[in-house]
Design an enzyme around this catalytic site. Structure first.
Site, PDB file in Angstrom:
ATOM      1  N   GLN A  99       0.904  -1.249   0.026  1.00 21.16           N
ATOM      2  CA  GLN A  99       0.109   0.054  -0.067  1.00 21.16           C
ATOM      3  C   GLN A  99       0.928   1.316   0.007  1.00 21.16           C
ATOM      4  O   GLN A  99       0.348   2.284  -0.093  1.00 21.16           O
ATOM      5  CB  GLN A  99      -0.875   0.175   1.203  1.00 21.16           C
ATOM      6  CG  GLN A  99      -1.838  -1.368   1.273  1.00 21.16           C
ATOM      7  CD  GLN A  99      -2.558  -1.191   2.680  1.00 21.16           C
ATOM      8  OE1 GLN A  99      -3.544  -0.671   2.907  1.00 21.16           O
ATOM      9  NE2 GLN A  99      -1.902  -1.871   3.584  1.00 21.16           N
ATOM     10  N   HIS A 117      -1.415   1.512  -4.206  1.00 19.28           N
ATOM     11  CA  HIS A 117      -2.074   2.763  -4.078  1.00 19.28           C
ATOM     12  C   HIS A 117      -0.965   3.998  -4.704  1.00 19.28           C
ATOM     13  O   HIS A 117      -0.912   5.059  -4.677  1.00 19.28           O
ATOM     14  CB  HIS A 117      -2.055   3.276  -2.772  1.00 19.28           C
ATOM     15  CG  HIS A 117      -2.915   2.503  -1.836  1.00 19.28           C
ATOM     16  ND1 HIS A 117      -3.100   2.627  -0.529  1.00 19.28           N
ATOM     17  CD2 HIS A 117      -4.197   2.074  -2.420  1.00 19.28           C
ATOM     18  CE1 HIS A 117      -4.181   1.795  -0.224  1.00 19.28           C
ATOM     19  NE2 HIS A 117      -4.510   1.524  -1.117  1.00 19.28           N
ATOM     20  N   ASN A 206       2.713  -6.962  13.407  1.00 20.56           N
ATOM     21  CA  ASN A 206       2.220  -5.686  13.566  1.00 20.56           C
ATOM     22  C   ASN A 206       2.246  -5.276  15.274  1.00 20.56           C
ATOM     23  O   ASN A 206       1.872  -6.447  15.766  1.00 20.56           O
ATOM     24  CB  ASN A 206       0.757  -5.436  13.190  1.00 20.56           C
ATOM     25  CG  ASN A 206       0.355  -4.024  13.430  1.00 20.56           C
ATOM     26  OD1 ASN A 206       0.817  -3.274  14.330  1.00 20.56           O
ATOM     27  ND2 ASN A 206      -0.405  -3.542  12.448  1.00 20.56           N
TER      28      ASN A 206
HETATM   29  N1  APR Z   1       6.620  -2.452  12.236  1.00 21.60           N
HETATM   30  C1  APR Z   1       5.373  -2.935  12.000  1.00 21.60           C
HETATM   31  N2  APR Z   1       4.307  -2.261  11.995  1.00 21.60           N
HETATM   32  C2  APR Z   1       4.296  -0.969  12.460  1.00 21.60           C
HETATM   33  C3  APR Z   1       5.515  -0.587  12.952  1.00 21.60           C
HETATM   34  C4  APR Z   1       6.784  -1.077  12.660  1.00 21.60           C
HETATM   35  N3  APR Z   1       7.974  -0.696  13.116  1.00 21.60           N
HETATM   36  N4  APR Z   1       5.207   0.870  13.230  1.00 21.60           N
HETATM   37  C5  APR Z   1       3.761   1.017  13.210  1.00 21.60           C
HETATM   38  N5  APR Z   1       3.347  -0.208  12.715  1.00 21.60           N
HETATM   39  C6  APR Z   1       1.727  -0.260  12.316  1.00 21.60           C
HETATM   40  C7  APR Z   1       0.957   0.373  13.036  1.00 21.60           C
HETATM   41  O1  APR Z   1       0.534  -0.263  14.471  1.00 21.60           O
HETATM   42  C8  APR Z   1      -0.403   0.471  12.442  1.00 21.60           C
HETATM   43  O2  APR Z   1      -1.190  -0.782  12.420  1.00 21.60           O
HETATM   44  O3  APR Z   1       1.748  -0.094  10.949  1.00 21.60           O
HETATM   45  C9  APR Z   1       0.345   0.369  11.074  1.00 21.60           C
HETATM   46  C10 APR Z   1       0.216   1.805  10.224  1.00 21.60           C
HETATM   47  O4  APR Z   1      -1.016   1.912   9.929  1.00 21.60           O
HETATM   48  P1  APR Z   1      -1.421   3.064   9.012  1.00 21.60           P
HETATM   49  O5  APR Z   1      -0.497   4.489   9.029  1.00 21.60           O
HETATM   50  O6  APR Z   1      -2.903   3.288   8.843  1.00 21.60           O
HETATM   51  O7  APR Z   1      -1.138   2.930   7.230  1.00 21.60           O
HETATM   52  P2  APR Z   1      -1.705   1.782   6.397  1.00 21.60           P
HETATM   53  O8  APR Z   1      -2.287   0.678   6.997  1.00 21.60           O
HETATM   54  O9  APR Z   1      -0.548   1.331   5.330  1.00 21.60           O
HETATM   55  O10 APR Z   1      -2.569   2.816   5.611  1.00 21.60           O
HETATM   56  C11 APR Z   1      -3.179   2.269   4.575  1.00 21.60           C
HETATM   57  O11 APR Z   1      -4.215   4.495   4.244  1.00 21.60           O
HETATM   58  O12 APR Z   1      -4.101   6.866   4.151  1.00 21.60           O
HETATM   59  C12 APR Z   1      -4.273   5.453   3.377  1.00 21.60           C
HETATM   60  O13 APR Z   1      -3.290   5.224   1.201  1.00 21.60           O
HETATM   61  C13 APR Z   1      -2.849   5.324   2.538  1.00 21.60           C
HETATM   62  O14 APR Z   1      -1.706   3.429   1.975  1.00 21.60           O
HETATM   63  C14 APR Z   1      -2.290   4.180   3.161  1.00 21.60           C
HETATM   64  C15 APR Z   1      -3.631   3.410   3.598  1.00 21.60           C
END
Ligand code: APR
Length: 242
Positions: A99, A117, A206
């Site tokens: 993503q 994305h 996660n």
């Molecule tokens: N290692 C693994 N996971 C982690 C770490 C880490 N060091 N740090 C944070 N996380 C986890 C958090 O717990 C959270 O569940 O990564 C996740 C990040 O979530 P989001 O910020 O929501 O990112 P994502 O899931 O990729 O968002 C999806 O939303 O805004 C849109 O298009 C955008 O691609 C993005 C989509």
């Protein structure tokens, strides 16, 4: 980190998909979208990351995207990105479905990468597309039109050719490892679950629980770098891909 006995041996699988979200790049210094320090806490997507905002004020949208280019452009792939690239080089069939728009999987050496994305580094205008890592990117064209970031913004549809390839990889894999996604944005959020159709083993990496955690066979509460280091340990002892 002692190897968690629940972690599968990657060498026992024919086709592996790594499904990644912003948490995959957190240890590279790229802010995630939600949670502590999340980008959407500072910038409203409705003002900076959607077609209506771009039509209304392309300059403001580009100010935000050039800010992101500067931030992300200064970040390097982390150990997790490199381990996934090593897995692709060592094992029979590895695919990344991400993503993320930061391009760090490709910088780490991964080749089969599907960007659900889009990408911060691609821009488009009508049928024209261009790749540029320029920071800042000069988006106003001589013809007065604006290059648009080739990113799937809220309200956009995903590119059908990318979705087709991603779903094909997911429905044919025998192991899916989801890393660093909050699983709240559709349709990406439900894609990993398609792997269950083929009887694949599903692993979630996660630090936090997500709305789809209960659908996973194995949930490892840890960060991408530490868990992938344990998961990919010994890969270099795998027989070379014939
Ligand atoms: N290692 C693994 N996971 C982690 C770490 C880490 N060091 N740090 C944070 N996380 C986890 C958090 O717990 C959270 O569940 O990564 C996740 C990040 O979530 P989001 O910020 O929501 O990112 P994502 O899931 O990729 O968002 C999806 O939303 O805004 C849109 O298009 C955008 O691609 C993005 C989509």
């Amino acid at each position: 980190m002692a190897r968690d006995p629940r972690l599968p041996d990657l060498r026992n699988f024919e086709r592996i998909v790594f499904f990644t979200g912003a948490g995959m790049s957190a240890e590279s210094g790229v802010p995630t979208y939600r949670g502590k320090g999340g980008i959407w806490k500072e910038y409203e997507p409705q003002r900076y990351a959607c077609q209506a905002a771009f039509d209304r004020d392309p300059e403001a949208v580009w100010e935000f995207h050039n800010y992101r280019r500067g931030l992300v452009g200064a970040c390097e792939p982390n150990a997790g990105h490199r381990l996934i690239a090593q897995a692709e080089a060592t094992l029979p069939h590895v695919t990344v479905v991400t993503q993320n728009i930061d391009g760090l999987h490709q910088l780490a050496g991964s080749e089969r990468v599907y960007e659900l994305h889009g990408s911060l580094w691609w821009v488009r205008c009508g049928s024209e597309r261009r790749f540029s890592r320029a920071v800042p990117f000069d988006a106003q064209r001589p013809d007065g039109k604006w290059w648009r970031p080739d990113i799937v913004w809220f309200g956009d549809s995903l590119k059908s050719e990318v979705v087709t390839k991603a779903i094909d990889a997911i429905t044919r894999c025998d192991l899916l490892v989801s890393i660093g996604t909050s699983a709240v944005v559709y349709p990406a959020a439900q894609m990993p679950l398609l792997a269950q159709q083929n009887g694949a083993t599903l692993v979630e990496i996660n630090p936090d629980e997500t709305p789809v955690s209960k659908a996973y066979d194995i949930c490892i509460r840890g960060t991408a770098g530490e868990v992938l280091t344990a998961l990919c340990a010994g890969l270099d002892e795998a027989p070379a891909v014939s």
